[in-house]
Write a protein that holds these residues in place. Structure first.
Motif, PDB file in Angstrom:
ATOM      1  N   LEU A 111       0.697  -1.219  -0.027  1.00 33.95           N
ATOM      2  CA  LEU A 111       0.127  -0.025   0.048  1.00 33.95           C
ATOM      3  C   LEU A 111       0.832   1.345   0.018  1.00 33.95           C
ATOM      4  CD1 LEU A 111      -2.885  -0.951   2.697  1.00 33.95           C
ATOM      5  CD2 LEU A 111      -2.947  -0.916  -0.015  1.00 33.95           C
ATOM      6  N   VAL A 112       2.230   1.213   0.724  1.00 33.07           N
ATOM      7  CA  VAL A 112       3.043   2.183   0.620  1.00 33.07           C
ATOM      8  C   VAL A 112       3.380   2.749  -0.743  1.00 33.07           C
ATOM      9  CG1 VAL A 112       5.388   3.113   1.275  1.00 33.07           C
ATOM     10  CG2 VAL A 112       3.696   2.050   3.095  1.00 33.07           C
ATOM     11  N   ILE A 113       3.799   1.614  -1.337  1.00 30.30           N
ATOM     12  CA  ILE A 113       4.334   1.691  -2.641  1.00 30.30           C
ATOM     13  C   ILE A 113       3.213   2.243  -3.699  1.00 30.30           C
ATOM     14  CG2 ILE A 113       5.031   0.355  -4.901  1.00 30.30           C
ATOM     15  CD1 ILE A 113       6.569  -1.554  -2.940  1.00 30.30           C
ATOM     16  N   CYS A 114       2.105   1.768  -3.379  1.00 36.82           N
ATOM     17  CA  CYS A 114       0.731   2.289  -4.201  1.00 36.82           C
ATOM     18  C   CYS A 114       0.698   4.001  -3.855  1.00 36.82           C
ATOM     19  CB  CYS A 114      -0.702   1.700  -3.953  1.00 36.82           C
ATOM     20  SG  CYS A 114      -0.723  -0.048  -4.527  1.00 36.82           S
ATOM     21  N   VAL A 115       0.819   4.528  -2.821  1.00 41.45           N
ATOM     22  CA  VAL A 115       0.670   5.746  -2.235  1.00 41.45           C
ATOM     23  C   VAL A 115       1.718   6.664  -3.022  1.00 41.45           C
ATOM     24  CG1 VAL A 115       1.044   7.465  -0.354  1.00 41.45           C
ATOM     25  CG2 VAL A 115      -0.454   5.406  -0.076  1.00 41.45           C
ATOM     26  N   LEU A 116       2.977   5.834  -2.909  1.00 39.60           N
ATOM     27  CA  LEU A 116       4.221   6.371  -3.712  1.00 39.60           C
ATOM     28  C   LEU A 116       3.908   6.592  -4.953  1.00 39.60           C
ATOM     29  CD1 LEU A 116       7.206   4.928  -1.608  1.00 39.60           C
ATOM     30  CD2 LEU A 116       6.613   7.254  -1.398  1.00 39.60           C
TER      31      LEU A 116
END
Length: 405
Positions: free
Chosen positions: A73-78
């Protein structure tokens, strides 16, 4: 009435077919194991495999892996932030993006290292780390380190691709990665929302706690049934001594928790049954319990385990987001790479479902229900997102035509 046509891109045919097979298998399995005591007996039969220490470690690894959705999810946000910076922020402020990466990854690194360190507390407090799996702290730490290295590889490779390939070659604009990122965030968050509501509605306990005395040891009470005189420890529990665990400390911690927290055989409930009283249990719900201080002594035994459905299975499905963002419909021309990723993804889901039941942390109906819930949420979210995008483009096109005229 207008018919809804399901269009499947060629890159998504194999994932769709394999996902449809899992969906059908899960619906059938969920229905079958909902009858009688099949769920209890078959889940227990699979749990016998936990007498093998190697399988214990595999089950624990998959349990830890099920908590790794956060990094995805962090990668998606980034990806979304990268898109905003690419379109709105001048290149000279690129350092700000690196600063965002630094803060996010520093916090992730802190959480991972802290998780590895705290797993050693098993011997002193039977509530931490890997107690449900009856695995030595050193084994837990090894599993946690392996998982950390896996996530680290994902973080480094994905960061390199986003920072030096997507931006440099303008792929971030051509492929519109942000759309897949938004879809996956919505799918995971909406599915988790449903899962959390159902978990707190039922308060279902796991196999380990409903069969505590069969796995840990028979509790011998005093005549008034107030304090524990002794525990007839099982062979599986005593085997921990062969893997370097200080059993004296752990035994004392367990007996203390039996006396003070009521550890023991928790009630078994089927997936549709409520553990306790629904209206009474509302005080323990998150986030309600953040604003009031409920009397924890009146909480039904095992309610806080909230076993049904499985959040770990949601995480296993969520890895398709990597394929959606970086493989399918992208510059990757070799189909064997995409097909290999898809097959590994499907095997990962099946392994997650299997090891959660073998590990005695979920029932068969828990994993089967989740395995047909997630595909439904993927289809629903994609359909709604595409419809909203379609209406937006139509409106934008009409507006541009009006201005030009």
């Amino acid at each position: 009435m207008k018919k809804i046509k399901l269009k499947i891109d060629k890159d998504y045919k194999l994932p769709f077919i394999l996902c449809a097979i899992i969906f059908s298998m899960s619906v059938l399995g969920f229905i079958v194991f909902s009858f009688g005591d099949l769920d209890y007996k078959c889940s227990g039969a699979m749990g016998i495999l936990m007498h093998n220490y190697f399988i214990k470690n595999v089950a624990l690894f998959y349990f830890l892996l099920g908590n790794s959705s956060m990094i995805f999810l962090v990668i998606c946000v980034l990806v979304i932030i990268e898109t905003i910076f690419y379109k709105k922020i001048p290149l000279k402020y690129n350092w700000m993006m690196w600063f965002i990466y630094l803060i996010i990854y520093a916090y992730w690194l802190y959480l991972k290292i802290n998780g590895i360190i705290t797993s050693k507390n098993l011997e002193n407090d039977g509530t931490l780390g890997n107690f449900d799996f009856l695995v030595a702290p050193i084994s837990h730490q090894i599993d946690a380190v392996v998982l950390f290295l896996f996530e680290l590889i994902v973080v480094i490779s994905t960061t390199y691709y986003m920072r030096f390939v997507m931006i440099k070659n303008k792929k971030i604009e051509i492929h519109a990665y942000w759309k897949d990122a938004v879809k996956m965030i919505l799918i995971v968050d909406l599915t988790y929302f449903i899962v959390i509501i159902l978990k707190q509605s039922t308060g279902r306990g796991e196999y380990f706690w409903t069969n505590f005395e069969d796995i840990i040891g028979k509790i011998n009470w005093d005549s008034d049934h107030k304090y524990v005189k002794s525990v007839s420890w099982t062979k599986e529990f005593l085997d921990l001594a062969n893997h370097g665990v200080n059993l004296d400390n752990l035994k004392a911690a367990i007996i203390n928790n039996i006396n003070k927290k009521g550890w023991g055989n928790y009630p078994y409930t089927k997936w549709w049954e409520i553990n306790g009283n629904f209206s009474h249990n509302l005080q323990y719900w998150y986030p309600i319990n953040m604003f009031i201080k409920p009397d924890m002594s009146t909480m039904p035994k095992g309610w806080d385990i909230i076993n049904f459905p499985s959040g770990h299975v949601v995480t296993a499905f969520s890895f398709i987001g990597y394929g959606s963002m970086f493989l399918y419909n992208r510059d990757v021309k070799k189909s064997w790479i995409k097909n290999s990723f898809t097959i590994v993804w499907i095997l990962h889901i099946l392994m997650m479902m299997t090891m959660l039941v073998i590990g005695r942390v979920h029932w068969l109906t828990d994993v089967f229900f989740t395995a047909f819930l997630v595909p439904l949420m993927i289809i629903f979210t994609n359909y709604v997102f595409n419809k909203i995008e379609e209406k937006y483009l139509i409106r934008k096109n009409k507006k541009s035509q009006y201005i030009s005229s």
